[in-house]
Design an enzyme around this catalytic site. Structure first.
Site, PDB file in Angstrom:
ATOM      1  N   SER A 115       0.835  -1.194   0.000  1.00  0.00           N
ATOM      2  CA  SER A 115       0.000   0.000   0.000  1.00  0.00           C
ATOM      3  C   SER A 115       0.880   1.260   0.000  1.00  0.00           C
ATOM      4  O   SER A 115       1.677   1.433  -0.925  1.00  0.00           O
ATOM      5  CB  SER A 115      -0.969  -0.037   1.185  1.00  0.00           C
ATOM      6  OG  SER A 115      -2.004   0.899   1.036  1.00  0.00           O
ATOM      7  N   HIS A 137      -7.731  -5.508   0.055  1.00  0.00           N
ATOM      8  CA  HIS A 137      -6.536  -4.676   0.142  1.00  0.00           C
ATOM      9  C   HIS A 137      -5.456  -5.324   1.015  1.00  0.00           C
ATOM     10  O   HIS A 137      -4.272  -5.119   0.780  1.00  0.00           O
ATOM     11  CB  HIS A 137      -6.915  -3.307   0.711  1.00  0.00           C
ATOM     12  CG  HIS A 137      -5.847  -2.284   0.579  1.00  0.00           C
ATOM     13  ND1 HIS A 137      -5.373  -1.853  -0.640  1.00  0.00           N
ATOM     14  CD2 HIS A 137      -5.132  -1.587   1.515  1.00  0.00           C
ATOM     15  CE1 HIS A 137      -4.428  -0.946  -0.461  1.00  0.00           C
ATOM     16  NE2 HIS A 137      -4.261  -0.778   0.848  1.00  0.00           N
TER      17      HIS A 137
END
Length: 246
Positions: free
Chosen positions: A91, A221
């Site tokens: 991320s 995610h």
């Protein structure tokens, strides 16, 4: 020796083998990579980055700049580039890893970018504009944090400054949409990631003159929490290959 404030080594690696520097997500800490280090123990030396402003470094001012973090880390890693060096960022950490690879150049043998859009497909980051409840709701939605954290007001209060600092860094980040590296890139992404659709993740290929492969995992995610062993095999195979050809 790695700077002990910035790097955590959880398991011994081979004396002359490859190193992997792991860069956490927004609000994350070096401990996020303990499972990956476990899976790579004895094959790859994992250096998990501990950003200032969190956990035992919470008294230190956070660095609210993605390029600023990369510049600081580049200086610390200069003496450690005598072995094959890989960078893995998840991320926000993928953006730091990309900027870091740009600074280190051919001293980076492989770049692993996880759950992050490439610079050419970056979208404006606005989470830093939310209040505390909004930030926590955003994190819950991504399912990347142990739910018990949210029930502990003391832990939430301790974590919030680091979260805000990282989201401000993301909000201010303006990547070079034309930037290219000369390093192999491995893209890691969940097939149900609301922030990084698979088609967008494949756009990393436009940012390297080397090979670029994409690995898609079931999950969102934070798919990496359920697929650590598989990610470790990709990392180990890639770094062992570049070590042989170096």
């Amino acid at each position: 020796m790695p700077d002990s404030r910035w790097f955590r080594t959880f398991h011994p690696g081979p004396e002359a083998g490859p190193r992997l520097v792991c860069l956490p997500h927004a609000g994350g800490a070096a401990s996020a990579f303990f499972p990956l280090s476990t899976a790579l123990a004895g094959r790859v030396e994992v250096l998990a980055v501990q950003y200032p402003g969190r956990q035992e470094r919470r008294a230190e001012p956070a660095i609210e700049s993605i390029p600023g973090l990369a510049e600081h880390l580049a200086g610390l890693l200069e003496p450690l580039t005598g072995r094959p060096l890989g960078l893995l960022g998840h991320s926000m950490g993928a953006s730091v890893a990309f900027e870091l690879a740009s600074l280190l150049g051919d001293r980076v043998a492989a770049l692993f970018v996880s759950a992050r859009r490439p610079p050419s497909r970056a979208l404006p980051e606005t989470v830093h504009m939310l209040d505390d409840h909004g930030i926590l709701a955003n994190i819950r939605e991504l399912s990347g944090t142990d739910a018990r954290l949210f029930a502990n007001e003391d832990l939430v209060r301790l974590a919030m400054p680091a979260l805000r600092a990282d989201y401000r860094a993301l909000g201010a980040y303006r990547p070079d949409r034309q930037a290219r590296l000369d390093v192999p890139i491995s893209v890691l992404v969940g097939d149900d990631d609301p922030l990084t659709p698979v088609d967008s993740a494949r756009g990393w290929a436009a940012h390297t003159d080397g090979p670029c492969d994409t690995h898609v995992f079931p999950g969102g995610h934070f798919y990496i929490n359920g697929w650590t062993t598989h990610v470790a095999e990709i990392v180990a195979r890639t770094l062992q290959t570049v070590a042989v050809t170096a």
